[in-house]
Design a protein around this motif. Structure first.
Motif, mmCIF file in Angstrom:
data_model
loop_
_atom_site.group_PDB
_atom_site.id
_atom_site.type_symbol
_atom_site.label_atom_id
_atom_site.label_comp_id
_atom_site.label_asym_id
_atom_site.label_seq_id
_atom_site.Cartn_x
_atom_site.Cartn_y
_atom_site.Cartn_z
ATOM 1 N N SER A 48 -25.154 27.009 28.104
ATOM 2 C CA SER A 48 -24.831 25.615 28.378
ATOM 3 C C SER A 48 -23.321 25.467 28.317
ATOM 4 N N GLU A 49 -22.709 25.215 29.464
ATOM 5 C CA GLU A 49 -21.259 25.086 29.479
ATOM 6 C C GLU A 49 -20.808 23.765 28.889
ATOM 7 N N ILE A 50 -21.570 22.692 29.106
ATOM 8 C CA ILE A 50 -21.126 21.411 28.564
ATOM 9 C C ILE A 50 -21.332 21.333 27.054
ATOM 10 N N VAL B 293 -13.003 17.627 29.642
ATOM 11 C CA VAL B 293 -14.062 16.952 28.893
ATOM 12 C C VAL B 293 -14.796 18.036 28.119
ATOM 13 N N GLY B 294 -14.709 17.996 26.792
ATOM 14 C CA GLY B 294 -15.202 19.087 25.969
ATOM 15 C C GLY B 294 -16.632 18.936 25.494
ATOM 16 N N THR B 295 -16.937 19.623 24.403
ATOM 17 C CA THR B 295 -18.309 19.796 23.931
ATOM 18 C C THR B 295 -18.949 18.517 23.400
ATOM 19 N N LEU B 296 -18.156 17.559 22.944
ATOM 20 C CA LEU B 296 -18.759 16.365 22.346
ATOM 21 C C LEU B 296 -19.490 15.514 23.374
ATOM 22 N N TYR B 297 -19.099 15.604 24.636
ATOM 23 C CA TYR B 297 -19.885 14.928 25.667
ATOM 24 C C TYR B 297 -21.244 15.613 25.800
ATOM 25 N N GLY B 298 -21.248 16.946 25.778
ATOM 26 C CA GLY B 298 -22.501 17.676 25.896
ATOM 27 C C GLY B 298 -23.464 17.357 24.774
ATOM 28 N N TYR B 299 -22.956 17.164 23.562
ATOM 29 C CA TYR B 299 -23.823 16.901 22.422
ATOM 30 C C TYR B 299 -24.213 15.431 22.284
ATOM 31 N N SER B 300 -23.321 14.538 22.688
ATOM 32 C CA SER B 300 -23.655 13.114 22.556
ATOM 33 C C SER B 300 -24.249 12.546 23.840
ATOM 34 N N GLY B 301 -23.842 13.089 24.989
ATOM 35 C CA GLY B 301 -24.275 12.535 26.264
ATOM 36 C C GLY B 301 -23.657 11.180 26.555
ATOM 37 N N ASP B 302 -22.598 10.810 25.831
ATOM 38 C CA ASP B 302 -22.019 9.483 26.005
ATOM 39 C C ASP B 302 -21.131 9.462 27.246
ATOM 40 N N ILE B 303 -21.436 8.556 28.158
ATOM 41 C CA ILE B 303 -20.751 8.503 29.440
ATOM 42 C C ILE B 303 -19.285 8.111 29.274
ATOM 43 N N PRO C 16 -11.630 11.732 30.842
ATOM 44 C CA PRO C 16 -11.130 13.086 30.552
ATOM 45 C C PRO C 16 -9.713 13.043 30.004
ATOM 46 N N GLU C 17 -9.285 14.152 29.441
ATOM 47 C CA GLU C 17 -7.967 14.236 28.814
ATOM 48 C C GLU C 17 -7.276 15.514 29.267
ATOM 49 N N ASP C 18 -6.068 15.739 28.774
ATOM 50 C CA ASP C 18 -5.343 16.969 29.056
ATOM 51 C C ASP C 18 -5.730 18.049 28.049
ATOM 52 N N PHE C 19 -5.900 19.260 28.530
ATOM 53 C CA PHE C 19 -6.069 20.409 27.649
ATOM 54 C C PHE C 19 -4.731 21.143 27.608
ATOM 55 N N VAL C 20 -4.175 21.311 26.395
ATOM 56 C CA VAL C 20 -2.846 21.891 26.226
ATOM 57 C C VAL C 20 -2.948 23.140 25.367
ATOM 58 N N TYR C 21 -2.292 24.206 25.790
ATOM 59 C CA TYR C 21 -2.164 25.389 24.949
ATOM 60 C C TYR C 21 -0.790 26.014 25.152
ATOM 61 N N TYR C 22 -0.417 26.910 24.240
ATOM 62 C CA TYR C 22 0.912 27.511 24.245
ATOM 63 C C TYR C 22 0.784 29.027 24.379
ATOM 64 N N ALA C 23 1.449 29.569 25.394
ATOM 65 C CA ALA C 23 1.358 31.000 25.669
ATOM 66 C C ALA C 23 2.589 31.712 25.112
ATOM 67 N N PRO C 24 2.393 32.739 24.279
ATOM 68 C CA PRO C 24 3.536 33.494 23.739
ATOM 69 C C PRO C 24 4.103 34.450 24.785
ATOM 70 N N GLU C 25 5.258 35.009 24.479
ATOM 71 C CA GLU C 25 5.843 36.020 25.350
ATOM 72 C C GLU C 25 4.927 37.235 25.393
ATOM 73 N N VAL D 198 -12.652 28.990 35.187
ATOM 74 C CA VAL D 198 -13.437 28.554 34.040
ATOM 75 C C VAL D 198 -13.614 27.040 34.113
ATOM 76 N N LYS D 199 -14.837 26.569 33.924
ATOM 77 C CA LYS D 199 -15.088 25.126 33.964
ATOM 78 C C LYS D 199 -14.384 24.434 32.798
ATOM 79 N N PRO D 200 -13.931 23.204 33.003
ATOM 80 C CA PRO D 200 -13.147 22.508 31.979
ATOM 81 C C PRO D 200 -13.777 22.492 30.588
ATOM 82 N N VAL D 201 -15.109 22.329 30.500
ATOM 83 C CA VAL D 201 -15.727 22.226 29.187
ATOM 84 C C VAL D 201 -15.504 23.490 28.356
ATOM 85 N N SER D 202 -15.217 24.613 29.007
ATOM 86 C CA SER D 202 -15.055 25.887 28.312
ATOM 87 C C SER D 202 -13.598 26.307 28.172
ATOM 88 N N TRP D 203 -12.665 25.412 28.397
ATOM 89 C CA TRP D 203 -11.255 25.801 28.363
ATOM 90 C C TRP D 203 -10.784 26.267 26.990
#
Length: 485
Positions: free
Chosen positions: A61-63, A335-345, A351-360, A387-392
């Motif tokens: 389940s990806e969501i 849109v992450g895992t909490l939508y999958g578990y709550s189903g809240d529309i 949706p929001e931004d997914f942010v991460y930091y890549a090292p050298e 990769v689908k957004p829910v799995s970022w």
């Protein structure tokens, strides 16, 4: 003599009676239509049933970011106990063809469902009031009204919840009058111990409701202490228990629905023996105006992990790379895992931004299966293009069920082993300047003996890094399991 008219009338009467009582060999147009409808419905029901039974069943389940149930292996013991047939039912229920499509459809149809507590607060799960506010666990049952539950429901621990009357003002009593109050150790956790079944939606944010106990925290501390005892005085052992959004974003009006993460963390730290606590509760509290937690996912954010890693490096007395030396990568539409578990529309529609930091790129990453087989090289931060957004969040090492070894360019003789749940994944990229070797193992999947593994690799530092749901939930026992297996 009867007239011809009279005879004809009598013949007509007899003919009508014979036609009335004889079986009809013809159907009226309406009867044909009804019969056709029945046949079509029968074909539809059989067709849909066969599709649900024989259609391609998903395995992931990806969501919800989890593996779905597997078909159980047969054994006579499992069959006689009912476990086997229960496993079959669970398999078919959990792996419905087109599961994600149906879940999204249900969320749309259910737009106004859930327990609406007030205008901007909605609840999914089984409402409970946490009563473990003192070191001794309260277990005295008091009769209340039946539990209030809403869809979706998830697997519980199998322990019957104990009910009690919350000692709150009348305003709160009105809200909790028909709630189940859970006081056993983290009974609302999922099997992997990382996410609560009970989710509050507040200002477009999903918040898991924490319900850990001091007793479970003492158990966690004893398991971690055992590593220090086994590894000896020359190995540094640290414990980082990470709070979740309920500590910082829970509406004040509903604080009584959760246990104190701060209190539970302090209780754990007080019972550590030879293990150095890494207190990130206050550190994160200083940055609540930043993206330290996603609104739609149960994990923490990359910047929160950075602040926590910085605190650990300070306590461990190792060099630490500044955030300015990382590339900040932002991907919109998350849109992450909490939508999958709550189903809240609301979560899906915001949706929001997914942010991460890549090292050298100054390190080598090697992966192994959880039993140390299948060695291969790879990327520490995986490519998210397909990769689908829910799995970022899987950007960190791609999965939990593998062993990771990172060899950096640092030459200080320090080797770190991170024992973690998925929260620990986000810490790993920040230690490129801190340790010469970094090993990452997940206590939920690790197969070798952990002590032997650490000794064979000359580990100098061990960091236990996991959220409060793991430390005071089922995952804590897995820390002890991998130490003794």
């Amino acid at each position: 003599m009867e007239s011809k008219h009279s005879q004809d009338a009598q013949h007509s009467s007899r003919t009508g009676q014979e036609q009335k009582h004889s079986p009809s060999h013809h159907h009226s147009p309406r009867q044909k239509t009804d019969l056709l409808n029945v046949l079509l419905m029968g074909v539809l029901v059989v067709g849909v049933s066969l599709w649900f039974l024989l259609g391609t069943r998903p395995t992931v389940s990806e969501i919800e970011n989890r593996n779905l149930a597997k078909f159980p292996e047969f054994s006579w013991d499992a069959y006689l106990s009912g476990e086997y047939t229960e496993g079959i039912a669970n398999f078919y229920n959990d792996t419905v063809p087109k599961r994600e499509w149906f879940k999204n459809l249900t969320a749309s149809l259910r737009r106004h469902m859930g327990v609406q507590l007030e205008d901007d607060v909605k609840f999914y799960g089984t409402l409970h009031v946490n009563t473990d506010s003192e070191p001794e666990l309260q277990t005295t049952p008091v009769e209340t009204e039946p539990a209030l539950t809403t869809e979706p429901t998830h697997t519980q621990t199998g322990t019957e919840p104990v009910t009690t009357v919350p000692t709150r003002p009348a305003e709160s009593q009105q809200i909790t009058a028909a709630t189940t109050v859970t006081v056993e150790e983290n009974a609302d956790s999922k099997e992997d111990g990382e996410i609560s079944n009970n989710i509050l939606i507040y200002k477009k944010r999903g918040i898991m409701l924490y319900g850990g106990s001091y007793a479970a925290g003492r158990n966690y501390a004893s398991y971690v202490n055992a590593y220090k005892s086994d590894l000896g005085k020359d190995v540094n052992v640290y414990s980082m228990v990470i709070p979740t959004p309920c500590s910082y974003y829970m509406p004040e009006k509903y604080q009584y629905l959760i246990g104190s993460e701060q209190g539970n963390i302090e209780n754990i730290n007080a019972h550590l023996n030879g293990v150095e606590p890494i207190n990130v509760y206050d550190i994160l509290g200083q940055h609540t105006d930043e993206l330290i937690y996603p609104r739609t996912d149960h994990h923490w954010g990359a910047i929160a992990a950075y602040y926590a890693a910085q605190e650990f490096a300070s306590v461990a007395n190792v060099p630490f790379r500044d955030i300015s030396r990382f590339e900040k990568i932002t991907k919109p539409g998350y849109v992450g895992t909490l939508y999958g578990y709550s189903g809240d529309i609301v979560l899906k529609d915001n949706p929001e931004d997914f942010v991460y930091y890549a090292p050298e790129e100054d390190y080598t990453t090697t992966y192994y299966n959880s039993d140390l087989t299948n060695q291969r090289n790879g990327r520490l931060l995986i490519n998210l293009d397909k990769v689908k957004p829910v799995s970022w969040y899987l950007v960190y090492m791609g999965s939990d069920d593998r062993i990771t070894h990172i060899q950096t360019q640092t030459k200080n003789g320090r080797t770190l082993c991170i024992v973690k749940d998925s929260y620990g994944n986000a810490l790993t990229p920040y230690f490129m300047d801190s340790f010469e070797h970094i090993y990452v193992i997940d206590m939920r999947y690790f197969k070798p003996n952990a002590i032997a593994f650490m000794k064979e690799r000359n580990v100098t530092d061990v960091l236990f890094a996991m959220n409060t749901f793991s430390a005071t939930g089922p995952n804590a026992k897995k820390i002890e399991q991998i130490r003794t297996q």
